[in-house]
Motif scaffolding. Structure first.
Motif, PDB file in Angstrom:
ATOM      1  N   ASP A   1       0.920  -1.245  -0.052  1.00 10.92           N
ATOM      2  CA  ASP A   1      -0.094  -0.014  -0.209  1.00 10.92           C
ATOM      3  C   ASP A   1       0.975   1.190  -0.023  1.00 10.92           C
ATOM      4  O   ASP A   1       0.527   2.023  -0.753  1.00 10.92           O
ATOM      5  CB  ASP A   1      -0.991   0.006   1.376  1.00 10.92           C
ATOM      6  N   TRP A   2       2.059   1.250   0.845  1.00 11.94           N
ATOM      7  CA  TRP A   2       2.953   2.252   0.661  1.00 11.94           C
ATOM      8  C   TRP A   2       3.480   2.468  -0.683  1.00 11.94           C
ATOM      9  O   TRP A   2       3.627   3.549  -1.235  1.00 11.94           O
ATOM     10  CB  TRP A   2       3.976   2.026   1.613  1.00 11.94           C
ATOM     11  N   LEU A   3       3.801   1.493  -1.479  1.00 10.97           N
ATOM     12  CA  LEU A   3       4.181   1.614  -2.711  1.00 10.97           C
ATOM     13  C   LEU A   3       3.331   2.161  -3.492  1.00 10.97           C
ATOM     14  O   LEU A   3       3.607   2.972  -4.433  1.00 10.97           O
ATOM     15  CB  LEU A   3       4.658   0.374  -3.388  1.00 10.97           C
ATOM     16  N   LEU A   4       2.094   1.887  -3.350  1.00 11.26           N
ATOM     17  CA  LEU A   4       1.024   2.423  -4.255  1.00 11.26           C
ATOM     18  C   LEU A   4       0.733   3.949  -4.006  1.00 11.26           C
ATOM     19  O   LEU A   4       0.741   4.997  -4.981  1.00 11.26           O
ATOM     20  CB  LEU A   4      -0.362   1.719  -3.909  1.00 11.26           C
ATOM     21  N   VAL A   5       1.023   4.438  -2.740  1.00 13.96           N
ATOM     22  CA  VAL A   5       0.988   5.909  -2.142  1.00 13.96           C
ATOM     23  C   VAL A   5       2.170   6.449  -3.113  1.00 13.96           C
ATOM     24  O   VAL A   5       1.961   7.573  -3.521  1.00 13.96           O
ATOM     25  CB  VAL A   5       0.891   5.844  -0.872  1.00 13.96           C
TER      26      VAL A   5
ATOM     27  N   TYR B   1      -3.998  -4.064   1.621  1.00 10.27           N
ATOM     28  CA  TYR B   1      -5.261  -3.624   1.448  1.00 10.27           C
ATOM     29  C   TYR B   1      -5.841  -3.310   0.198  1.00 10.27           C
ATOM     30  O   TYR B   1      -6.738  -3.669  -0.326  1.00 10.27           O
ATOM     31  CB  TYR B   1      -5.589  -2.302   2.242  1.00 10.27           C
ATOM     32  N   THR B   2      -4.786  -2.801  -0.803  1.00 15.39           N
ATOM     33  CA  THR B   2      -5.107  -2.614  -2.120  1.00 15.39           C
ATOM     34  C   THR B   2      -4.535  -3.581  -3.272  1.00 15.39           C
ATOM     35  O   THR B   2      -3.933  -3.174  -3.935  1.00 15.39           O
ATOM     36  CB  THR B   2      -4.250  -1.343  -2.644  1.00 15.39           C
ATOM     37  N   LYS B   3      -4.947  -4.810  -2.700  1.00 12.92           N
ATOM     38  CA  LYS B   3      -4.798  -5.961  -3.688  1.00 12.92           C
ATOM     39  C   LYS B   3      -6.234  -6.283  -4.308  1.00 12.92           C
ATOM     40  O   LYS B   3      -7.043  -6.318  -3.380  1.00 12.92           O
ATOM     41  CB  LYS B   3      -4.172  -7.059  -2.823  1.00 12.92           C
ATOM     42  N   LEU B   4      -6.081  -6.518  -5.501  1.00  9.54           N
ATOM     43  CA  LEU B   4      -7.106  -7.066  -6.423  1.00  9.54           C
ATOM     44  C   LEU B   4      -6.811  -8.583  -6.898  1.00  9.54           C
ATOM     45  O   LEU B   4      -6.219  -8.708  -7.547  1.00  9.54           O
ATOM     46  CB  LEU B   4      -7.539  -5.965  -7.283  1.00  9.54           C
ATOM     47  N   PHE B   5      -7.728  -9.621  -6.300  1.00 10.51           N
ATOM     48  CA  PHE B   5      -7.337 -10.844  -6.759  1.00 10.51           C
ATOM     49  C   PHE B   5      -5.981 -11.331  -6.696  1.00 10.51           C
ATOM     50  O   PHE B   5      -5.322 -11.891  -7.406  1.00 10.51           O
ATOM     51  CB  PHE B   5      -8.029 -11.077  -7.949  1.00 10.51           C
ATOM     52  N   GLY B   6      -5.327 -10.855  -5.603  1.00  6.58           N
ATOM     53  CA  GLY B   6      -3.871 -11.126  -5.157  1.00  6.58           C
ATOM     54  C   GLY B   6      -2.753 -10.298  -5.969  1.00  6.58           C
ATOM     55  O   GLY B   6      -1.851 -10.674  -5.789  1.00  6.58           O
TER      56      GLY B   6
END
Length: 286
Positions: free
Chosen positions: A67-71, A121-126
């Protein structure tokens, strides 16, 4: 008679020797300039690699690592556009690559080609959503390098040939799980289609050219090196890396070359369409 100066005097070197030395110095300067422009074009990938290393070595609070990587990727993308390093047109191309890459990730993870074992938290189908930015960063590099090096295409194949080829290469990443893997047939077709195509670029006011197929191979090879760095820092994990990290198989270079070809064909086609539109607009106002 040796004249006024001794033979050991450096100013008495034959002209051909001095010319050769000057050529070597000039070539080194041009190589440094080229490397600098390439480094500036890789700012987004460099930030991703730095973030992978940072979050691997220093656990950050409040959110899981993915999630930090996405941010970080979202903030970096915002800053790239805000600072003018990327145009809005380039953002549209990069967003397209994000979607294409994410679709590929969802399929490949489902098929067990690789995995993202950490929580998020921000994973979609793994698949963590930051993964799309790794593909987008390749598009960012292509767009940046295209602009900085003033890239032009010579003897670019017709639109009706390029688009189906790019689509076939991309689809093969999916269909080879159920049918024959035709990547080598596609690679041969790429060689045939782009055999006479060149890419020209400018460094220090001097234009150079390179066979387009060679540029595909070079970019694919360097992405394979980047892939090894990324998997070392846990960006994703291949099945043979589950217990301990190991070098990504060299055969992956072929996959990256084909993906680079898809990326390049999309960027080049959109650039060509944009250029034709601008030319028509200028002709209309002329």
């Amino acid at each position: 008679m040796k004249g006024e100066y001794g033979a050991s005097d450096p100013f008495c070197q034959p002209l051909v020797v001095r010319t050769r030395q000057w050529t070597i110095v000039t070539a080194l300067k041009q190589l440094i300039r080229f490397g600098w422009e390439q480094a500036r074009s890789c700012v987004f990938p460099v930030v991703i690699f730095a973030s992978l290393a940072l979050t691997k070595l220093v656990p950050l609070p409040l959110l899981p690592r993915y999630d930090w990587l996405l941010v970080i990727c979202l903030l970096m993308q915002w800053w790239m556009v805000r600072s003018g390093l990327e145009t809005r047109d380039e953002l549209e191309v990069i967003t397209l690559f994000h979607i294409i890459g994410l679709a590929l990730e969802l399929f490949k993870v489902r098929m067990g080609s690789w995995s993202y074992p950490e929580e998020g938290y921000t994973k979609l189908f793994g698949v963590p959503l930051y993964s799309g930015f790794m593909y987008a960063s390749v598009a960012s590099y292509l767009c940046q390098a295209w602009r900085r090096l003033k890239v032009e295409l010579v003897q670019w194949p017709p639109f009706w040939l390029v688009v189906p080829l790019a689509a076939a290469i991309y689809l093969n990443f999916f269909t080879h799980h159920y049918w024959v893997d035709v990547r080598w047939w596609l690679s041969s077709f790429v060689m045939l289609v782009f055999w006479r195509s060149w890419v020209t670029y400018e460094v220090g006011g001097v234009r150079y050219r390179m066979p387009l197929v060679l540029s595909f191979l070079l970019i694919g090879f360097f992405i394979w090196i980047a892939e090894n760095i990324a998997t070392f820092f846990g960006a994703w994990q291949y099945p043979n890396q589950a217990k301990a990290w190991s070098l990504v198989h060299l055969g992956k270079v072929s996959s990256w070359c084909l993906l680079v070809i898809v990326s390049f064909l999309i960027v080049a086609t959109l650039k060509q369409v944009k250029k034709e539109y601008v030319d028509r607009e200028e002709a209309g106002h002329g």
